[in-house]
Design a protein around this motif. Structure first.
Motif, short mmCIF file in Angstrom:
data_model
loop_
_atom_site.label_atom_id
_atom_site.label_comp_id
_atom_site.label_asym_id
_atom_site.label_seq_id
_atom_site.Cartn_x
_atom_site.Cartn_y
_atom_site.Cartn_z
N ARG A 79 49.31 42.99 61.78
CA ARG A 79 48.15 43.65 62.26
C ARG A 79 47.99 44.80 61.14
NH1 ARG A 79 49.89 48.37 64.78
NH2 ARG A 79 48.46 49.77 65.93
N SER A 80 48.90 45.57 60.51
CA SER A 80 49.00 46.35 59.61
C SER A 80 48.03 46.03 57.99
CB SER A 80 49.95 46.56 59.23
OG SER A 80 51.04 47.05 60.07
N ALA A 81 48.38 44.73 57.49
CA ALA A 81 47.23 43.94 56.59
C ALA A 81 46.14 44.88 57.06
CB ALA A 81 47.86 42.64 56.02
N TYR B 99 44.56 47.76 56.98
CA TYR B 99 44.52 47.88 55.48
C TYR B 99 43.12 47.56 54.62
CZ TYR B 99 49.28 50.01 54.90
OH TYR B 99 50.12 51.17 54.37
N LEU B 100 42.28 46.21 55.36
CA LEU B 100 41.28 45.43 54.74
C LEU B 100 40.32 46.27 55.55
CD1 LEU B 100 42.51 41.79 55.11
CD2 LEU B 100 41.93 43.32 53.56
N ASP B 101 40.29 47.07 56.67
CA ASP B 101 39.44 48.12 57.02
C ASP B 101 38.88 49.13 56.52
OD1 ASP B 101 38.85 46.12 59.05
OD2 ASP B 101 40.29 46.89 60.70
N LEU B 102 40.24 50.28 55.90
CA LEU B 102 40.05 50.85 54.87
C LEU B 102 39.20 50.97 53.96
CD1 LEU B 102 41.08 54.02 54.95
CD2 LEU B 102 43.50 53.18 53.90
N TYR B 103 39.68 50.03 53.20
CA TYR B 103 39.50 50.03 51.84
C TYR B 103 37.50 48.70 51.68
CZ TYR B 103 44.47 49.28 50.32
OH TYR B 103 45.69 49.59 49.26
N LYS B 104 37.60 47.94 53.09
CA LYS B 104 35.89 47.66 52.92
C LYS B 104 35.08 49.01 53.28
CE LYS B 104 37.57 43.40 54.70
NZ LYS B 104 37.12 42.20 55.71
N SER B 105 35.86 50.27 54.17
CA SER B 105 34.99 51.25 55.25
C SER B 105 34.45 51.89 53.65
CB SER B 105 35.98 51.99 55.87
OG SER B 105 36.98 52.73 55.15
#
Length: 199
Positions: A184-186, A189-195
């Protein structure tokens, strides 16, 4: 819970509060002797407390001296035993964490998976991972300040909740459905990086 209480000579019909961890000041363990005295004074024989841990000799000794006084309601294991710790998590109704500092905190996360409600001081990782049951989607009990008074106020709420079995069961089901895994945490993080890359 029945097996755990039998092991320590306690009644399984009463709310069971546990503390698991290092018996040191930053964990709020120095408050435990007074918390125990105050809780048993206010609630007589209506609650059981179990402690598993080791640490500062002064705290260990204070707890040892209290154990014979409240032996029908208070169990103590000085030391650490991984298997026993899991029995504590699994068998308890509530876990008390009166920590003065808690950068992350794992005990509350372990307890949530077992459906054991955390009763925590609102600090650090405890503040971040426990939502008070009074709030929408809440599932724990938070108090503000690592003091005997605040911790006992939190335990009072826990003891009161225990008498409402239907509500407690619903909250336990909510706790056990929570996901604090790295998957869930990963993904977060991926969603944040993509944004950020889309800016």
């Amino acid at each position: 819970k029945k097996l755990l209480c039998k092991e320590f000579g306690l009644s399984h019909k009463k709310p069971l509060v546990v503390f698991i961890g290092r018996l040191v000041g930053e964990k709020g363990a120095d408050l435990l002797p007074e918390i125990i005295e105050k809780t048993f004074t206010e609630h007589a024989s209506n609650v059981n407390i179990l402690i598993l841990g080791s640490g500062e000799p002064e705290i260990e000794e204070e707890l040892r001296l209290l154990q014979p006084k409240y032996k029908k309601h208070f169990g103590l294991f000085i030391g650490y035993d991984e298997a026993m710790a899991h029995r504590f998590y699994a068998g308890a109704d509530f876990i008390l964490m009166p920590s003065k500092v808690e950068p992350c905190g794992l005990n509350q996360l372990y307890s949530l998976r077992y459906g054991t409600m955390p009763v925590v001081n609102s600090t650090g990782g405890l503040k971040d991972t426990v939502i008070d049951m009074s709030l929408p989607d809440g599932y724990g009990i938070k108090f503000n300040g690592a003091t005997v008074k605040e911790a006992c106020a939190g335990l009072n709420r826990a003891i009161s909740l225990f008498s409402d079995g239907k509500k407690l069961t619903a909250l336990q089901e909510r706790m056990m459905s929570l996901d604090f895994s790295w998957d869930r945490s990963a993904n977060q993080y991926l969603d944040l990086y993509k944004s950020l890359t889309s800016l």
